[in-house]
Design a protein around this motif. Sequence first.
Motif, mmCIF file in Angstrom:
data_model
loop_
_atom_site.group_PDB
_atom_site.id
_atom_site.type_symbol
_atom_site.label_atom_id
_atom_site.label_comp_id
_atom_site.label_asym_id
_atom_site.label_seq_id
_atom_site.Cartn_x
_atom_site.Cartn_y
_atom_site.Cartn_z
ATOM 1 N N PHE A 227 -6.846 11.119 -6.388
ATOM 2 C CA PHE A 227 -6.028 10.329 -5.396
ATOM 3 C C PHE A 227 -7.037 9.536 -4.475
ATOM 4 O O PHE A 227 -6.752 8.195 -4.272
ATOM 5 C CB PHE A 227 -5.129 11.155 -4.399
ATOM 6 N N ILE A 228 -8.046 10.166 -4.317
ATOM 7 C CA ILE A 228 -9.175 9.460 -3.152
ATOM 8 C C ILE A 228 -9.670 8.359 -3.988
ATOM 9 O O ILE A 228 -9.792 7.232 -3.450
ATOM 10 C CB ILE A 228 -10.119 10.559 -2.889
ATOM 11 N N TRP A 229 -10.056 8.571 -5.319
ATOM 12 C CA TRP A 229 -10.753 7.361 -5.996
ATOM 13 C C TRP A 229 -9.743 6.289 -6.329
ATOM 14 O O TRP A 229 -10.406 5.047 -6.179
ATOM 15 C CB TRP A 229 -11.012 7.983 -7.332
ATOM 16 N N LEU A 230 -8.580 6.518 -6.582
ATOM 17 C CA LEU A 230 -7.486 5.470 -6.476
ATOM 18 C C LEU A 230 -7.476 4.710 -5.159
ATOM 19 O O LEU A 230 -7.325 3.409 -5.430
ATOM 20 C CB LEU A 230 -6.328 5.951 -6.916
ATOM 21 N N MET A 231 -7.204 5.309 -4.350
ATOM 22 C CA MET A 231 -7.278 4.346 -3.180
ATOM 23 C C MET A 231 -8.610 3.887 -2.556
ATOM 24 O O MET A 231 -8.558 2.842 -2.062
ATOM 25 C CB MET A 231 -6.840 5.491 -1.721
ATOM 26 N N VAL A 232 -9.783 4.366 -3.058
ATOM 27 C CA VAL A 232 -10.940 3.637 -2.881
ATOM 28 C C VAL A 232 -10.993 2.392 -3.712
ATOM 29 O O VAL A 232 -11.390 1.312 -3.481
ATOM 30 C CB VAL A 232 -12.130 4.698 -3.414
ATOM 31 N N ALA A 233 -10.637 2.506 -5.033
ATOM 32 C CA ALA A 233 -10.582 1.291 -6.054
ATOM 33 C C ALA A 233 -9.601 0.259 -5.288
ATOM 34 O O ALA A 233 -9.884 -0.776 -5.429
ATOM 35 C CB ALA A 233 -10.246 1.759 -7.448
ATOM 36 N N TYR A 234 -8.506 0.759 -4.960
ATOM 37 C CA TYR A 234 -7.617 -0.094 -4.271
ATOM 38 C C TYR A 234 -8.018 -0.913 -3.066
ATOM 39 O O TYR A 234 -7.939 -2.331 -2.972
ATOM 40 C CB TYR A 234 -6.143 0.581 -4.111
ATOM 41 N N GLY A 235 -8.668 -0.147 -2.343
ATOM 42 C CA GLY A 235 -9.485 -0.469 -1.068
ATOM 43 C C GLY A 235 -10.422 -1.613 -1.407
ATOM 44 O O GLY A 235 -10.434 -2.892 -0.735
ATOM 45 N N ILE A 236 -11.241 -1.472 -2.198
ATOM 46 C CA ILE A 236 -12.198 -2.310 -2.752
ATOM 47 C C ILE A 236 -11.713 -3.648 -3.423
ATOM 48 O O ILE A 236 -12.168 -4.740 -3.126
ATOM 49 C CB ILE A 236 -13.052 -1.725 -4.006
ATOM 50 N N ILE A 237 -10.618 -3.598 -4.234
ATOM 51 C CA ILE A 237 -9.875 -4.796 -4.661
ATOM 52 C C ILE A 237 -9.175 -5.757 -3.401
ATOM 53 O O ILE A 237 -9.552 -6.866 -3.361
ATOM 54 C CB ILE A 237 -8.780 -4.300 -5.654
ATOM 55 N N GLN A 238 -8.717 -4.959 -2.352
ATOM 56 C CA GLN A 238 -8.330 -5.660 -1.282
ATOM 57 C C GLN A 238 -9.411 -6.456 -0.563
ATOM 58 O O GLN A 238 -9.133 -7.628 -0.042
ATOM 59 C CB GLN A 238 -7.421 -4.819 -0.580
ATOM 60 N N THR B 215 0.718 -1.236 -0.115
ATOM 61 C CA THR B 215 -0.063 0.103 -0.034
ATOM 62 C C THR B 215 0.844 1.386 0.176
ATOM 63 O O THR B 215 0.381 2.364 -0.384
ATOM 64 C CB THR B 215 -0.973 -0.113 1.156
ATOM 65 N N ILE B 216 1.939 1.211 0.458
ATOM 66 C CA ILE B 216 2.987 2.329 0.724
ATOM 67 C C ILE B 216 3.494 2.939 -0.630
ATOM 68 O O ILE B 216 3.295 4.002 -1.120
ATOM 69 C CB ILE B 216 4.160 2.038 1.717
ATOM 70 N N PRO B 217 3.979 1.883 -1.604
ATOM 71 C CA PRO B 217 4.314 2.679 -2.891
ATOM 72 C C PRO B 217 2.994 2.865 -3.645
ATOM 73 O O PRO B 217 3.132 3.810 -4.485
ATOM 74 C CB PRO B 217 5.096 1.482 -3.363
ATOM 75 N N VAL B 218 1.929 2.273 -3.518
ATOM 76 C CA VAL B 218 0.732 2.576 -4.332
ATOM 77 C C VAL B 218 0.377 4.015 -3.968
ATOM 78 O O VAL B 218 0.077 5.081 -4.717
ATOM 79 C CB VAL B 218 -0.281 1.648 -4.208
ATOM 80 N N ALA B 219 0.325 4.438 -2.729
ATOM 81 C CA ALA B 219 -0.150 5.806 -2.106
ATOM 82 C C ALA B 219 0.893 6.842 -2.570
ATOM 83 O O ALA B 219 0.578 7.764 -2.767
ATOM 84 C CB ALA B 219 -0.428 5.537 -0.465
ATOM 85 N N LEU B 220 2.299 6.424 -2.300
ATOM 86 C CA LEU B 220 3.104 7.349 -2.728
ATOM 87 C C LEU B 220 3.077 7.819 -4.081
ATOM 88 O O LEU B 220 3.230 9.240 -4.381
ATOM 89 C CB LEU B 220 4.709 7.058 -2.134
ATOM 90 N N ILE B 221 3.085 7.047 -4.902
ATOM 91 C CA ILE B 221 3.156 7.036 -6.315
ATOM 92 C C ILE B 221 1.706 8.002 -6.744
ATOM 93 O O ILE B 221 1.978 9.026 -7.488
ATOM 94 C CB ILE B 221 3.275 6.115 -7.358
ATOM 95 N N ALA B 222 0.631 7.755 -6.370
ATOM 96 C CA ALA B 222 -0.359 8.265 -6.631
ATOM 97 C C ALA B 222 -0.697 9.741 -5.874
ATOM 98 O O ALA B 222 -0.878 10.778 -6.579
ATOM 99 C CB ALA B 222 -1.739 7.508 -5.716
ATOM 100 N N TYR B 223 0.125 10.031 -4.954
ATOM 101 C CA TYR B 223 0.259 11.250 -3.988
ATOM 102 C C TYR B 223 1.245 12.138 -4.925
ATOM 103 O O TYR B 223 0.864 13.348 -5.250
ATOM 104 C CB TYR B 223 0.876 11.227 -2.682
ATOM 105 N N PHE B 224 2.386 11.475 -5.449
ATOM 106 C CA PHE B 224 3.395 12.493 -6.172
ATOM 107 C C PHE B 224 2.638 12.642 -7.728
ATOM 108 O O PHE B 224 3.170 13.864 -8.111
ATOM 109 C CB PHE B 224 4.627 11.890 -6.415
ATOM 110 N N GLN B 225 1.828 12.065 -8.003
ATOM 111 C CA GLN B 225 1.213 12.365 -9.259
ATOM 112 C C GLN B 225 -0.032 13.238 -9.321
ATOM 113 O O GLN B 225 -0.174 14.289 -10.089
ATOM 114 C CB GLN B 225 0.658 10.918 -9.946
ATOM 115 N N TRP B 226 -0.868 13.336 -8.328
ATOM 116 C CA TRP B 226 -1.977 13.983 -8.080
ATOM 117 C C TRP B 226 -2.070 14.824 -6.768
ATOM 118 O O TRP B 226 -3.021 15.697 -6.886
ATOM 119 C CB TRP B 226 -3.493 13.137 -8.005
ATOM 120 N N GLY B 227 -1.353 14.464 -5.948
ATOM 121 C CA GLY B 227 -1.521 15.393 -4.757
ATOM 122 C C GLY B 227 -2.800 14.842 -3.915
ATOM 123 O O GLY B 227 -3.342 14.017 -4.198
#
Length: 356
Positions: free
Chosen positions: A279-290, A262-274
């Motif tokens: 960023f929120i939608w990305l983490m929501v989609a990632y959480g749904i997959i998990q 989760t750390i590299p996924v969140a970091l790369i998303a943060y550096f790309q979008w802030g």
Amino acid sequence: MFEVLGRWIERHFSNEEALVLFFQLLMAFLIIVFMGGILAPVFASIILAFLLQGVVSWIERRGVRHAFAVSLVFLVAVGLFFGFVVFLLPIIWGQFNNLLKELPRMLNEGQASLMLLPEKYPDLISSGQVKNWISQATGEVGKLGQLVVSFSLSSIANLMTMLVYSVLVPILMFFFMKDGTLITRWWAGNFLPKKRKLLNQVWVEMDAQISNYVRGKVIEIVIVGIATYVAFALLGLNYAALLALLVGLSVVIPYIGAAVVTIPVALIAYFQWGWSNDFIWLMVAYGIIQALDGNVLVPLLFSEAVNLHPVAIILAVLVFGGVWGLWGVFFAIPLATLCKAVLHAWPRSSEVVTSQ
């Protein structure tokens, strides 16, 4: 003291099968520890043949001859592997190189964001703590750079090793699939006692558990990896293939893998979008997959899952991973199940007395 030790040995090792099982396990452990690097192609081919044996058996139940079923499964497996090497591996490697080039920029942005924390939260974070964090992060990045350089310097040797493995592993895998039953019978006839009730009990339990776990885990890696790539690609995340590979492989390590990746996924998303809606939608989609993986996919694939306590699973990952590296991590749960099956089937003192 020697009398106590002698009684303990007589109580637990007076049974012939128990003694044979102990020495078989000890021999396997010593071979893997001291000859694991040399015999790596053999171990890899045995694992792959074991994974594909279920498909071969399924085709044979449809009336297909064994030789034809083995050949068909072998050709499909080799084709899928070379398809991965030709089409997907260059994409993943290219994204990895691009990520290495982007690391300095990400570090600079991260340092700038960290330096603002003492101003916003002076009571919680000091400038000295921030500098310490930055120095630790810089040191870790430096180690990563040294690792990449050392890998590039030894790329010729690694390439030759991969070429040898690419020839040896398919050949060995084919013969293990074709003659696996003959090899097993030869081993049992020459190295195992004729009366092997204990060994058969352990083998039956382990065969069912390991086949269910290993094949289910491979299917889980593929499904989670593909679903993650589709979600990341649709949302426009950079390095989607590389991150999807990491997320797929993270399911190998229960509990720990998902948290770490989760750390590299969140970091790369943060550096790309802030801190944005993307960023929120990305983490929501990632959480749904998990969540779907843990609550739907895992119960579906592992219907005969091993009943091990989470503490036992974590200890198995740490112990076997420390001994055998990545393979130890992957097979931590089956190995823990083997230990449990052996302890469950081991003759008790009352059984030994009765048999005498």
